[in-house]
Every structure is written in structure tokens, then in C-alpha cells.
Write an enzyme that holds these catalytic residues in place. Structure first.
Site, mmCIF file in Angstrom:
data_model
loop_
_atom_site.group_PDB
_atom_site.id
_atom_site.type_symbol
_atom_site.label_atom_id
_atom_site.label_comp_id
_atom_site.label_asym_id
_atom_site.label_seq_id
_atom_site.Cartn_x
_atom_site.Cartn_y
_atom_site.Cartn_z
ATOM 1 C CB SER A 134 -12.400 -53.206 -24.280
ATOM 2 O OG SER A 134 -12.409 -54.442 -23.593
ATOM 3 C CE1 TYR A 147 -6.633 -52.926 -24.166
ATOM 4 C CE2 TYR A 147 -8.554 -53.825 -23.047
ATOM 5 C CZ TYR A 147 -7.926 -53.409 -24.207
ATOM 6 O OH TYR A 147 -8.597 -53.481 -25.407
#
Length: 276
Positions: A134, A147
Site C-alpha cells: 500500500s 494497518y
């Protein structure tokens, strides 16, 4: 020439589902796995080969690898680790058990599956291991600490694995998307409600004026948001090109943040991130 095969995780929706359909259309034999058997049945009805794989269940990982290789006669050309979730909230409000839970799925499960696939690829003399990271594996963002931690860990793990696999025929690749159309926000809501006691947080007012609105209100697409097929295009290059890149950026924010991280001192980068 034998049909090439790939195992993809997290295929119930979003990136995983788009990649499964695109690669099948390209001629790949796709094993589109999901955590829920119900989702697997839906994918089967839609024409995909699907079976269960839950990153938190080692037996299901072993069974999925065995099923895929049984169907191909013992080979697997590529693995795309993709399934993941978020636990939104301030880190001071995140119980350690919540952090353990997200790491079980987003990190330890990926490692377990990868380790089980590597011997198959070693035996056949080639393979591609692609990890869906990401933009939050490159830069931090408030309220996303759990995350971000899993993606930072994944980046390091993958970089080392790439170096260690250089003397084999196995190539290791990172894909780093920014905002992608998916159910990611909706799927994060039950995780937030399970782990974050925001009403008793010293940041309760900040939750009400910031995170809760972004989490519970559908505000439509982000201005830089791309469809999941944008990731599928990069995945296709990563598994078909004879010389895949170590990293593939997806969406404008990833390109911008990747450049700024290299160019700016940390305080300056922090200031830009704070401004959103």
C-alpha cells in the site's frame, strides 16, 4: 505449452476479484481463494475456480496449497498475497490483542502461505511471489496505525525475501496501491467496533469530528481513486514480464508520496501528510 497458474487470496471483492477475472481472461488458470466458503461458492457460480483460504487458519492454508497443486499436477507459477483488513483508530486506544489480530491476517498468514508455496516453486525452478502492499507501506497516516504497521513490516519482509531469492528462479515483487475502489472502508467498521472504545478515549471529540464521519459516511470516490482493475494491470506485468520491477506504484498518491519520502526530511513530509 502448459497453462500458467496463480493463487490469489482475498477474492471475495475488490482487488482480488478484479485480478482473478482479468487474469482468467488473459489465459491464466486462476485459483481465487476466499476466507468464507459462501464467497467461494459465489465465485464458483461465476465461473472461477475457488476454495477456502483463511490466513488465520494454518490448516486452511495447507489445504489450499494442496488443492491448487493437486489440480495442476504439482506446479504453481505465481502467488498473489492480497487479503487484508484495517483496524482504524488511534494507537493509544488499540489493545495489543487487536494489533495481534491484524498481524495474524495481514502479515503472519502471508508469510505462512509464502513459505508453503516456495518449495513448489523451487522444485519447478521458477515462480513469482507478488505482495499487495500500500501507499501506507511507504508513509504513515493518522488513525491507520495498525494497518500501517502491517504494511511497513510487509515491505521489509518482502525486500529481504527478494534478495534471498535472487539465486533461485523465484522473483518477488511489491505492488503499492493508493486509493482503490473496494469494500475496504465498510469491512473496517466491525473491526473498529470490536477493538476501539472510542467513547472512553481522551480523543473522543476527535473521533466524532474526524474518523467516525470518514468511516461511517459514504462520501463517494476519492479524487485520486482508481478501479481495482488498475492493480490487475500491474499484477499482470509483474507475473508475465521476464524482468519484473521490484515495485509497482498504483494511483497518483503513491507516486507522489514515494517521491516525497525520498526527497524530504521527515518533519517536512509529516507537515504535508498532516495537511492531507
Amino acid at each position: 505449452m502448459a497453462q500458467k497458474s496463480i493463487l490469489i487470496t482475498g477474492c471475495s471483492s475488490g482487488i482480488g476479484l478484479a485480478c482473478a477475472h482479468d487474469l482468467k481472461a488473459r489465459g491464466w488458470r486462476v485459483f481465487a481463494t476466499c476466507r468464507s466458503q459462501e464467497d467461494c461458492a459465489r465465485l464458483e457460480a461465476d465461473g472461477l475456480e475457488s476454495f477456502r483460504l483463511d490466513y488465520t487458519d494454518v490448516d486452511s492454508i495447507s489445504a489450499a496449497v494442496a488443492e491448487a497443486t493437486a489440480r495442476t499436477g504439482g506446479t504453481l507459477d505465481a502467488l498473489f498475497n492480497n487479503g487484508a483488513f484495517a483496524v482504524p483508530g488511534a494507537l493509544e486506544d488499540l489493545p495489543t490483542d487487536g494489533l495481534r489480530a491484524i498481524f495474524e491476517t495481514n502479515f503472519f498468514g502471508w508469510h505462512e502461505l509464502t513459505r508453503q508455496v516456495i518449495p513448489v516453486m523451487r522444485a519447478q525452478g521458477h515462480g513469482r511471489i507478488v505482495q499487495c502492499s500500500s501507499v501506507l507501506g511507504l508513509v504513515p497516516l493518522k488513525w491507520r496505525g495498525a494497518y500501517v504497521a502491517t504494511k511497513y513490516a510487509l515491505e521489509g519482509l518482502t525486500d529481504v525475501l527478494r534478495l534471498e531469492m535472487e539465486d533461485t528462479g523465484i522473483r518477488v515483487v511489491l505492488i503499492e496501491p493508493g486509493p482503490i475502489t473496494s469494500k475496504f472502508r465498510v469491512n473496517a467498521i466491525p473491526q473498529f467496533e470490536r477493538w476501539i472504545d472510542w467513547r472512553n478515549s481522551p480523543r473522543a471529540e476527535q473521533y466524532e469530528t474526524s474518523l467516525l464521519q470518514r468511516l461511517y459516511q459514504d462520501r463517494g470516490k476519492d479524487r485520486f481513486e482508481l478501479p481495482p482493475e488498475a492493480v490487475a494491470a500491474k499484477l499482470l506485468h509483474a507475473i508475465e514480464n521476464p524482468r519484473p520491477r521490484p515495485r509497482y506504484y498504483v494511483t497518483t498518491p503513491t507516486y507522489i508520496m514515494g517521491a516525497l519520502r525520498r526527497l524530504l526530511p521527515t518533519p517536512a513530509l509529516d507537515a504535508i501528510i498532516r495537511k492531507g
